[in-house]
Design a protein around this motif. Structure first.
Motif, PDB file in Angstrom:
ATOM      1  N   UNK A   1       6.678  -2.042  15.814  1.00 28.30           N
ATOM      2  CA  UNK A   1       6.749  -1.226  14.635  1.00 28.30           C
ATOM      3  C   UNK A   1       6.785  -1.254  13.248  1.00 28.30           C
ATOM      4  N   UNK A   2       5.727  -0.136  12.525  1.00 26.53           N
ATOM      5  CA  UNK A   2       5.975  -0.692  11.055  1.00 26.53           C
ATOM      6  C   UNK A   2       7.537  -0.231  10.412  1.00 26.53           C
ATOM      7  N   UNK A   3       6.943  -0.753   9.478  1.00 26.47           N
ATOM      8  CA  UNK A   3       8.038  -0.439   8.094  1.00 26.47           C
ATOM      9  C   UNK A   3       7.569  -0.252   7.340  1.00 26.47           C
ATOM     10  N   UNK A   4       8.583   0.805   6.943  1.00 23.90           N
ATOM     11  CA  UNK A   4       8.210   1.719   5.555  1.00 23.90           C
ATOM     12  C   UNK A   4       9.225   1.867   4.233  1.00 23.90           C
ATOM     13  N   UNK A   5       9.150   1.021   3.660  1.00 25.02           N
ATOM     14  CA  UNK A   5       9.852   1.155   2.511  1.00 25.02           C
ATOM     15  C   UNK A   5       9.970   2.384   1.293  1.00 25.02           C
ATOM     16  N   UNK A   6      11.091   2.867   0.778  1.00 25.04           N
ATOM     17  CA  UNK A   6      11.081   3.911  -0.429  1.00 25.04           C
ATOM     18  C   UNK A   6      12.032   2.970  -1.516  1.00 25.04           C
ATOM     19  N   UNK A   7      11.127   2.829  -2.629  1.00 18.74           N
ATOM     20  CA  UNK A   7      12.178   1.915  -3.155  1.00 18.74           C
ATOM     21  C   UNK A   7      10.878   3.582  -4.922  1.00 18.74           C
ATOM     22  N   UNK A   8      11.938   2.566  -5.622  1.00 19.31           N
ATOM     23  CA  UNK A   8      11.780   3.935  -7.108  1.00 19.31           C
ATOM     24  C   UNK A   8      11.162   3.488  -7.409  1.00 19.31           C
ATOM     25  N   UNK A   9       9.303   4.374  -8.123  1.00 16.20           N
ATOM     26  CA  UNK A   9       7.969   4.293  -8.952  1.00 16.20           C
ATOM     27  C   UNK A   9       8.309   2.862 -10.479  1.00 16.20           C
ATOM     28  N   UNK A  10       8.821   3.065 -10.568  1.00 16.97           N
ATOM     29  CA  UNK A  10       9.033   2.212 -11.909  1.00 16.97           C
ATOM     30  C   UNK A  10       9.622   0.993 -11.344  1.00 16.97           C
ATOM     31  N   UNK A  11       9.909   0.104 -10.416  1.00 22.95           N
ATOM     32  CA  UNK A  11       8.814  -1.321 -10.052  1.00 22.95           C
ATOM     33  C   UNK A  11       7.893  -1.115  -9.891  1.00 22.95           C
ATOM     34  N   UNK A  12       6.919  -0.525  -9.968  1.00 23.26           N
ATOM     35  CA  UNK A  12       6.112  -1.285  -8.938  1.00 23.26           C
ATOM     36  C   UNK A  12       4.653  -0.750 -10.384  1.00 23.26           C
ATOM     37  N   UNK A  13       3.788  -1.634 -10.674  1.00 26.39           N
ATOM     38  CA  UNK A  13       2.037  -2.015 -11.097  1.00 26.39           C
ATOM     39  C   UNK A  13       1.874  -1.662 -10.388  1.00 26.39           C
TER      40      UNK A  13
ATOM     41  N   UNK B   1       0.949  -1.888  -0.080  1.00 24.66           N
ATOM     42  CA  UNK B   1      -0.262  -0.196  -0.110  1.00 24.66           C
ATOM     43  C   UNK B   1       0.892   1.415   0.232  1.00 24.66           C
ATOM     44  N   UNK B   2       0.526   2.316  -0.946  1.00 24.59           N
ATOM     45  CA  UNK B   2       0.966   3.446  -0.912  1.00 24.59           C
ATOM     46  C   UNK B   2       1.254   4.312   0.746  1.00 24.59           C
ATOM     47  N   UNK B   3       2.074   5.195   1.339  1.00 30.00           N
ATOM     48  CA  UNK B   3       1.885   5.001   2.545  1.00 30.00           C
ATOM     49  C   UNK B   3       2.398   7.021   2.517  1.00 30.00           C
ATOM     50  N   UNK B   4       2.812   7.322   1.282  1.00 26.05           N
ATOM     51  CA  UNK B   4       3.703   8.355   1.066  1.00 26.05           C
ATOM     52  C   UNK B   4       4.904   8.177  -0.615  1.00 26.05           C
ATOM     53  N   UNK B   5       4.491   9.328  -1.273  1.00 25.47           N
ATOM     54  CA  UNK B   5       4.913  10.042  -2.441  1.00 25.47           C
ATOM     55  C   UNK B   5       6.971  11.278  -2.758  1.00 25.47           C
ATOM     56  N   UNK B   6       7.031  11.281  -3.272  1.00 19.97           N
ATOM     57  CA  UNK B   6       8.270  11.778  -3.249  1.00 19.97           C
ATOM     58  C   UNK B   6       8.304  12.903  -2.595  1.00 19.97           C
ATOM     59  N   UNK B   7       9.255  13.319  -1.498  1.00 19.21           N
ATOM     60  CA  UNK B   7       8.495  15.019  -0.933  1.00 19.21           C
ATOM     61  C   UNK B   7       8.495  14.690   0.458  1.00 19.21           C
ATOM     62  N   UNK B   8       7.401  14.119   0.426  1.00 23.21           N
ATOM     63  CA  UNK B   8       6.479  13.761   1.869  1.00 23.21           C
ATOM     64  C   UNK B   8       8.055  13.510   2.981  1.00 23.21           C
ATOM     65  N   UNK B   9       7.355  13.957   3.891  1.00 26.65           N
ATOM     66  CA  UNK B   9       8.350  13.115   4.784  1.00 26.65           C
ATOM     67  C   UNK B   9       7.605  11.849   5.335  1.00 26.65           C
TER      68      UNK B   9
ATOM     69  N   UNK C   1      10.621   7.975  -6.230  1.00 23.68           N
ATOM     70  CA  UNK C   1      10.635   6.723  -5.171  1.00 23.68           C
ATOM     71  C   UNK C   1       8.767   6.881  -4.442  1.00 23.68           C
ATOM     72  N   UNK C   2       8.834   6.232  -3.975  1.00 26.98           N
ATOM     73  CA  UNK C   2       7.429   6.320  -3.286  1.00 26.98           C
ATOM     74  C   UNK C   2       7.183   5.129  -1.729  1.00 26.98           C
ATOM     75  N   UNK C   3       6.815   5.480  -1.070  1.00 26.55           N
ATOM     76  CA  UNK C   3       7.025   4.756   0.493  1.00 26.55           C
ATOM     77  C   UNK C   3       5.673   3.870  -0.002  1.00 26.55           C
TER      78      UNK C   3
END
Length: 80
Positions: free
Chosen positions: A59-71, A19-27, A37-39
């Motif tokens: 504790x929730x683990x959030x990953x930031x990954x380049x957007x291009x790798x998602x469908x 699930x997307x929880x953040x976008x580039x530039x979000x804190x 990237x997206x989180x």
């Protein structure tokens, strides 16, 4: 690059739903999601409900990954 996805979208990364929880530039906490990237949150397969003997407070683990790798993920099965 404009974000193709928005928070709350269900995506797939290497076969795993997330699930997307953040976008580039979000804190998030004190970290900024890098450019292009997206989180995402993959859930926690080890989590257990308190009512079933779990401890809670995981504790929730959030990953930031380049957007291009998602469908886009499949539509969810909604339960009540």
């Amino acid at each position: 690059m404009a974000n193709s996805f928005k928070p709350g979208d269900i995506l797939e990364f290497d076969g795993l739903p997330c699930v997307v929880v953040g976008l580039s530039g979000d804190i998030i906490d004190d970290d900024e999601v890098p450019e292009e990237h997206i989180a995402v949150w993959f859930g926690d397969s080890n989590a257990k409900r308190k009512s079933e003997g779990g401890m809670g407070g995981i504790r929730t683990e959030i990953w930031t990954i380049p957007e291009e790798y998602f469908a886009k993920g499949k539509e969810p099965l909604v339960r009540h």
